[in-house]
Design an enzyme around this catalytic site. Sequence first.
Site, PDB file in Angstrom:
ATOM      1  N   SER A 262      41.457  31.774  55.344  1.00  0.00           N
ATOM      2  CA  SER A 262      41.597  30.994  56.571  1.00  0.00           C
ATOM      3  C   SER A 262      41.084  29.574  56.353  1.00  0.00           C
ATOM      4  O   SER A 262      40.433  29.264  55.349  1.00  0.00           O
ATOM      5  CB  SER A 262      40.801  31.644  57.709  1.00  0.00           C
ATOM      6  OG  SER A 262      39.398  31.512  57.478  1.00  0.00           O
ATOM      7  N   LYS A 263      41.375  28.728  57.319  1.00  0.00           N
ATOM      8  CA  LYS A 263      40.883  27.353  57.289  1.00  0.00           C
ATOM      9  C   LYS A 263      39.359  27.336  57.234  1.00  0.00           C
ATOM     10  O   LYS A 263      38.752  26.495  56.563  1.00  0.00           O
ATOM     11  CB  LYS A 263      41.381  26.594  58.521  1.00  0.00           C
ATOM     12  CG  LYS A 263      40.861  25.164  58.626  1.00  0.00           C
ATOM     13  CD  LYS A 263      41.358  24.501  59.892  1.00  0.00           C
ATOM     14  CE  LYS A 263      40.784  23.110  60.055  1.00  0.00           C
ATOM     15  NZ  LYS A 263      39.306  23.110  60.179  1.00  0.00           N
ATOM     16  N   ARG A 264      38.747  28.275  57.916  1.00  0.00           N
ATOM     17  CA  ARG A 264      37.285  28.346  57.941  1.00  0.00           C
ATOM     18  C   ARG A 264      36.717  28.541  56.537  1.00  0.00           C
ATOM     19  O   ARG A 264      35.674  27.981  56.185  1.00  0.00           O
ATOM     20  CB  ARG A 264      36.842  29.495  58.860  1.00  0.00           C
ATOM     21  CG  ARG A 264      35.361  29.468  59.207  1.00  0.00           C
ATOM     22  CD  ARG A 264      35.007  30.560  60.209  1.00  0.00           C
ATOM     23  NE  ARG A 264      35.673  30.349  61.488  1.00  0.00           N
ATOM     24  CZ  ARG A 264      36.689  31.076  61.959  1.00  0.00           C
ATOM     25  NH1 ARG A 264      37.166  32.086  61.236  1.00  0.00           N
ATOM     26  NH2 ARG A 264      37.235  30.832  63.121  1.00  0.00           N
TER      27      ARG A 264
END
Length: 503
Positions: A262-264
């Site tokens: 994910s972007k996280r």
Amino acid sequence: MTKDIRVRFAPSPTGPLHIGGVRTALFNYLFAKKHKGTFVLRIEDTDQNRYVPGAENYIKDALEWCKIPYDEGPGKEGEFGPYRQSERKDLYKQYADQLIKSGFAYYAFDTPEALETERKNHEANGKTFIYNWHNREKLNNSLSLSQNDIANKISSGEPYVIRFKSPQDEILHLTDEIRGDIKIDTNTLDDKILFKSDGMPTYHLANIVDDHLMKITHVIRGEEWLPSLALHVLLYRSLGWEAPSFSHLPLILKPVGKGKLSKRDGDKLGFPVFPLAWTDPKTNEISSGYREDGYLPEAVINMLAFLGWNPGTEQELFSLDELINEFDLKRVNKAGAKFDPEKTKWFQQQHLQQTDNHLLSQQFLSILKEKNISTTLDVDIVVNAVKERAVFVKDLWDLSHFYFLSPTEYDPKAIKKAWKEDTPNLMHELNRILDDISDFSEDNVSSIVKGWITGKEIGFGKIMMPLRIALVGSLQGPDLFQISSLIGKEETIKRIKNAIESN
């Protein structure tokens, strides 16, 4: 394969394109080109509530930068357009009506409140509410209402959706090119909504209709769509159409821990998860991109190809043409592929080494210009001398600054190691030797200086290390005689004098 191969990449313009989406596009592209087929881009924008301005252009720009351009799609109109679902919405209702007429779908007038009540009642009894064969004839739909009631509800404008009527007591035998044979008990399927109350189709119906009308032969998509495979195959069957071949790609997993990348994860560990930088139109938050971080598209593509696929050999470095030649769906793995940021940098470094020196020097000249440095040096030679240690073009400056700027400071550790009591005298003598050389080419300077060192019967380190400090400012850098030849006799002698005076 006798059919003309047609594949499609069908993203939703709800934000920036994740590298997982780029990999899906890449595998479609490789498969199409391997079989002399067509790669179609279709923008699936039926969910207008989630539409993000600029996202479609981002998708197109990302594919172009990655050098996997589509053959048909928005702006590249073919005979199967338009290629935005919002521009095709008049097509879908007729197929929903066809499914109702043939008994494979039905009108459902249940309100959200009524469905929520059903869910809560089921939960109170320790059950899960599923709208399908076991309760659909007890709910507010055309299966339980008279024809008059149905007609009155529709004519009065009462909101409704159209649901697919999943078959009962059937075992579906499905085939996935990557995962093999799959069995599904239709009693476990819910009656998915095909047409929403706002007059727009859901993904399921629009996707099937568009793939059929666009003559898509192979659907290659992410694993997250595997639960929809049964419904999609049933829709093809119910509409009397031949289904395409299906392949579901494995997930791209986090570098650390479990779950999808994910972007996280990128924010936390400091790597991009998008091909290009993206500015959120609502928050103005900027997300980094591989392009802006200095990655070559060839490296990104090579890295993505190995997330779930392997060639069956030891070879890891591939050009796009080589990937096309070698790509085979049979060599795509079922298991998720763990993303490795360090391996991505390795691909970048390897592809940088393979990049033409002149192309790199053109980019490097832009960096020099930003630093207000003009030069008459052959930058191609400089790049070739230092690029082996570079990962990105931006690294070239740190690796080569001494070609363009005379050292003003000297590494204290290097001075302590190499600059001895007799070094100044030896450096003065070296300058006299250099001053007498008329042919200051790399080979000639090397021959004369090494001959002088041998003749003096001293260790090479007593000369070469102080000379490197004088020219570079430290004990790093490429061949000394290459440096001295490139910067010239006058500059070489000047730098040695400076080092003597400073140390």
